[in-house]
Design a protein around this motif. Structure first.
Motif, PDB file in Angstrom:
ATOM      1  N   HIS A  79     -14.421  42.975  -9.830  1.00 34.04           N
ATOM      2  CA  HIS A  79     -13.809  44.289  -9.182  1.00 34.04           C
ATOM      3  C   HIS A  79     -12.461  44.251  -9.560  1.00 34.04           C
ATOM      4  O   HIS A  79     -11.863  45.293  -9.684  1.00 34.04           O
ATOM      5  CB  HIS A  79     -14.186  44.110  -7.828  1.00 34.04           C
ATOM      6  CG  HIS A  79     -14.298  45.625  -7.023  1.00 34.04           C
ATOM      7  ND1 HIS A  79     -13.516  46.411  -7.272  1.00 34.04           N
ATOM      8  CD2 HIS A  79     -15.020  45.704  -6.242  1.00 34.04           C
ATOM      9  CE1 HIS A  79     -13.991  47.456  -6.705  1.00 34.04           C
ATOM     10  NE2 HIS A  79     -14.894  47.023  -5.844  1.00 34.04           N
ATOM     11  N   ILE A  92     -19.161  53.129  -7.020  1.00 30.36           N
ATOM     12  CA  ILE A  92     -19.263  51.667  -6.971  1.00 30.36           C
ATOM     13  C   ILE A  92     -20.295  51.839  -5.878  1.00 30.36           C
ATOM     14  O   ILE A  92     -20.038  51.952  -4.792  1.00 30.36           O
ATOM     15  CB  ILE A  92     -18.059  51.081  -6.542  1.00 30.36           C
ATOM     16  CG1 ILE A  92     -16.923  50.788  -7.570  1.00 30.36           C
ATOM     17  CG2 ILE A  92     -18.581  49.295  -6.151  1.00 30.36           C
ATOM     18  CD1 ILE A  92     -17.567  50.326  -8.853  1.00 30.36           C
ATOM     19  N   VAL A  95     -20.852  45.968  -3.437  1.00 31.86           N
ATOM     20  CA  VAL A  95     -20.109  44.842  -3.724  1.00 31.86           C
ATOM     21  C   VAL A  95     -20.943  43.425  -3.265  1.00 31.86           C
ATOM     22  O   VAL A  95     -21.725  43.564  -2.768  1.00 31.86           O
ATOM     23  CB  VAL A  95     -18.696  44.697  -3.035  1.00 31.86           C
ATOM     24  CG1 VAL A  95     -18.029  45.956  -3.785  1.00 31.86           C
ATOM     25  CG2 VAL A  95     -18.755  44.853  -1.485  1.00 31.86           C
ATOM     26  N   ALA A 201      -9.178  42.331  -4.813  1.00 36.57           N
ATOM     27  CA  ALA A 201     -10.556  42.246  -5.115  1.00 36.57           C
ATOM     28  C   ALA A 201     -11.088  41.052  -5.868  1.00 36.57           C
ATOM     29  O   ALA A 201     -12.014  40.782  -6.267  1.00 36.57           O
ATOM     30  CB  ALA A 201     -11.349  43.279  -5.623  1.00 36.57           C
ATOM     31  N   ALA A 206     -18.269  43.946  -8.690  1.00 38.02           N
ATOM     32  CA  ALA A 206     -18.657  45.390  -8.287  1.00 38.02           C
ATOM     33  C   ALA A 206     -19.991  46.177  -9.125  1.00 38.02           C
ATOM     34  O   ALA A 206     -19.892  45.657 -10.138  1.00 38.02           O
ATOM     35  CB  ALA A 206     -17.426  46.337  -8.809  1.00 38.02           C
ATOM     36  N   HIS A 224     -25.828  44.931  -0.776  1.00 35.21           N
ATOM     37  CA  HIS A 224     -24.504  45.100  -0.389  1.00 35.21           C
ATOM     38  C   HIS A 224     -23.871  44.403   0.726  1.00 35.21           C
ATOM     39  O   HIS A 224     -24.356  44.304   1.711  1.00 35.21           O
ATOM     40  CB  HIS A 224     -24.234  46.917  -0.048  1.00 35.21           C
ATOM     41  CG  HIS A 224     -22.876  47.171   0.000  1.00 35.21           C
ATOM     42  ND1 HIS A 224     -21.818  47.298  -0.826  1.00 35.21           N
ATOM     43  CD2 HIS A 224     -22.442  47.887   1.172  1.00 35.21           C
ATOM     44  CE1 HIS A 224     -20.774  47.696  -0.140  1.00 35.21           C
ATOM     45  NE2 HIS A 224     -21.187  48.110   1.028  1.00 35.21           N
ATOM     46  N   ALA A 229     -16.676  44.719   1.447  1.00 35.67           N
ATOM     47  CA  ALA A 229     -16.181  46.041   1.031  1.00 35.67           C
ATOM     48  C   ALA A 229     -15.151  46.463   1.851  1.00 35.67           C
ATOM     49  O   ALA A 229     -13.943  47.238   1.322  1.00 35.67           O
ATOM     50  CB  ALA A 229     -17.182  46.935   1.186  1.00 35.67           C
TER      51      ALA A 229
END
Length: 528
Positions: A79, A92, A95, A201, A206, A224, A229
């Motif tokens: 990311h 995106i 994550v 990040a 990502a 996710h 995030a």
């Protein structure tokens, strides 16, 4: 989902690990996937520093092009390598969890000087292509020489092995993911709130897809991590508001603890400039990135003109240099003095001792002034990075460093690893004994009073905009004769010092860590 997902990835070991990680996560929810390797500009040009490459996204552009063309369905990126804005048509979608975002310094074993901060020998050569890393390290070790280092993780490590450098800096996440054996090097880990604030990040993957692929988007929500995030959204927005790319000497790290978002940010103009550092905590992320960025606009802010601190500072002090950068006057004077209480040690005291624990640099100074002959297998524990540095300068390896501003928290952490053992505590007369009180009944506690604190009398008032107090004793000495002026801001180095102000019903600010970097961070954020 019936279709097989094609994952676009770079071909390095780390990129393949990342792509296979996502493939395995998809397999857990019964989605089939295959990999397609794509070469990027960043993989092809290895003779230039990252900040010399044209534009942004030189590790991601080709992957994104394949996504837009439809030859892959999904791309996996580190990311931190992504530009802050997606190309039109891409988003995106998810994550990953966050791998430890700490940095590692790998040092050739014959280039180690354990008395130095970060353990690299004097005038050592350090390999890095990151302006962010160089700026922060140069601030604490101005003697170091920095040279360009490119290539994937195994290539960088091989360059150190070939003795092209005395040390190199790499992200811990890559080493952990590839399970690389580093036993041939001396390794020092730098936590993300210490001397090296990581890239926005850092440690997060990502997962990028086409914006119109709603079916895949819905599937990816099952893998996710929404909490990660929310945190990296702050970091990435700071980067976006600064309009920064990979070359900007910017570090930003956000973590959530006790329902608060804690954010550390560092920024400089270039690799050689002393960085500004800021620590802020907030109950919400709304407006947080904007607040952080506004604090770095020092031309528009009304910063303090003068800061008092209740300790002596050398000209090389990090705190002093952070204020000198903005021509802030420093009034540094200790309001206490210390005297030894013993002048000789009996060697029997170390019999069967497993640990020596220091709560202050004064304890270290007075203990070692007694020239103790210590067993080789003794372990050392300390409160704060300042005490760790003092021990390192004596050539001692520190096994435990308590970095919280709350000594009670440090005591609980230390108890986990030292309960049931024998611990010697060289300390001040009438010390609070917070660490000792947290230990179990099975632990052998040996208290050794090595010095006494005496308050100075008739301490004169300071008219500085900010007053920084570094111990409860200094608070007692100052307020024996003085009151706060209206508008003066108070900083307490830790919660023990802060309790004095609680008793006085005085508002104060706490740093994130009880050391000069922590103090520099909070003072930089103060407006008057």
């Amino acid at each position: 989902m019936n279709r097989t997902i094609t994952i676009g990835t770079r071909g390095s070991d780390l990129a393949l690990w990342q792509a296979n990680y996502v493939k395995d996560k998809l397999a857990e929810i019964n989605v089939k996937a295959e990999l397609k390797i794509i070469k990027t500009q960043g993989d092809s040009i290895l003779n230039l520093r990252l900040d010399k490459l044209e534009g942004k996204g030189f590790f991601t552009k080709e992957l994104e092009e394949h996504l837009l063309e439809g030859s892959v369905d999904l791309a996996v990126h580190s990311h931190k390598d992504l530009p802050t804005k997606n190309p039109e048509g891409l988003i995106i979608a998810a994550v990953s969890t966050r791998e430890d975002p700490s940095e590692l310094i790998l040092i050739l074993k014959d280039c180690v000087d354990s008395s130095k901060k970060l353990s690299v020998k004097h005038n050592g050569t350090v390999g890095t292509s990151s302006n962010r890393r160089q700026s922060q390290l140069f601030a604490v070790r101005p003697d170091l020489e920095f040279q360009n280092l490119r290539g994937n993780v195994p290539t960088r490590i091989q360059k150190l092995r070939d003795e092209d450098y005395d040390a190199i800096i790499i992200a811990k996440a890559g080493v952990s993911r590839l399970n690389i054996d580093l036993s041939e090097f001396y390794v020092e880990e730098i936590e993300p709130t210490a001397e090296l604030v990581p890239s926005p990040a850092q440690g997060v993957l990502a997962i990028q897809i086409r914006e119109n692929d709603q079916e895949l988007f819905d599937v990816l929500q099952h893998i996710h991590n929404s909490e990660v995030a929310a945190q990296i959204a702050v970091e990435r927005k700071v980067l976006n508001l600064f309009d920064g790319g990979c070359h900007m000497p910017l570090g930003c790290y956000c973590e959530k603890e006790d329902d608060l978002f804690h954010v550390w940010t560092t920024k400089s103009k270039d690799a050689e400039e002393f960085p500004d550092r800021l620590y802020i905590s907030s109950q919400t992320t709304e407006g947080l990135a904007e607040l952080i960025v506004s604090k770095f606009d020092v031309e528009k802010r009304k910063m303090p003109k003068k800061v008092f601190i209740s300790r002596e500072l050398s000209e090389h002090s990090y705190f002093r240099k952070s204020l000198d950068k903005h021509t802030i006057e420093v009034e540094a004077r200790s309001l206490i003095r210390t005297v030894p209480t013993i002048h000789k040690l009996d060697s029997y005291i170390f019999r069967n001792v497993d640990w020596i624990f220091f709560s202050s640099k004064n304890g270290i100074e007075y203990f070692f002034a007694l020239e103790p002959i210590l067993p080789k297998d003794l372990k050392f524990g300390v409160v704060g990075r300042g005490s760790e540095e003092a021990l390192k300068q004596l050539g001692k390896v520190v096994s435990f460093v308590g970095e919280s501003i709350d000594t009670t928290e440090i005591a609980e952490e230390f108890a986990v690893i030292a309960n049931g053992q024998s611990i010697l505590f060289p300390s001040a007369k009438d010390s609070l004994r917070t660490i000792q009180k947290a230990m179990s009944a099975e632990t052998t506690i040996l208290d050794l009073t090595v010095y006494e604190t005496i308050l100075e009398e008739g301490v004169s008032q300071s008219f500085a905009d900010v007053l920084v107090f570094t111990s409860p004793s200094n608070v007692d000495a100052y307020f024996a004769n003085n009151l706060l002026d209206p508008g003066q801001k108070v900083v307490a180095i830790g919660k023990s010092t802060g309790k004095k102000f609680d008793e006085m019903n005085v508002n104060y600010i706490l740093p994130s860590s009880p050391d000069e970097i922590g103090l520099a961070e909070v003072v930089f954020g103060i407006d008057i």
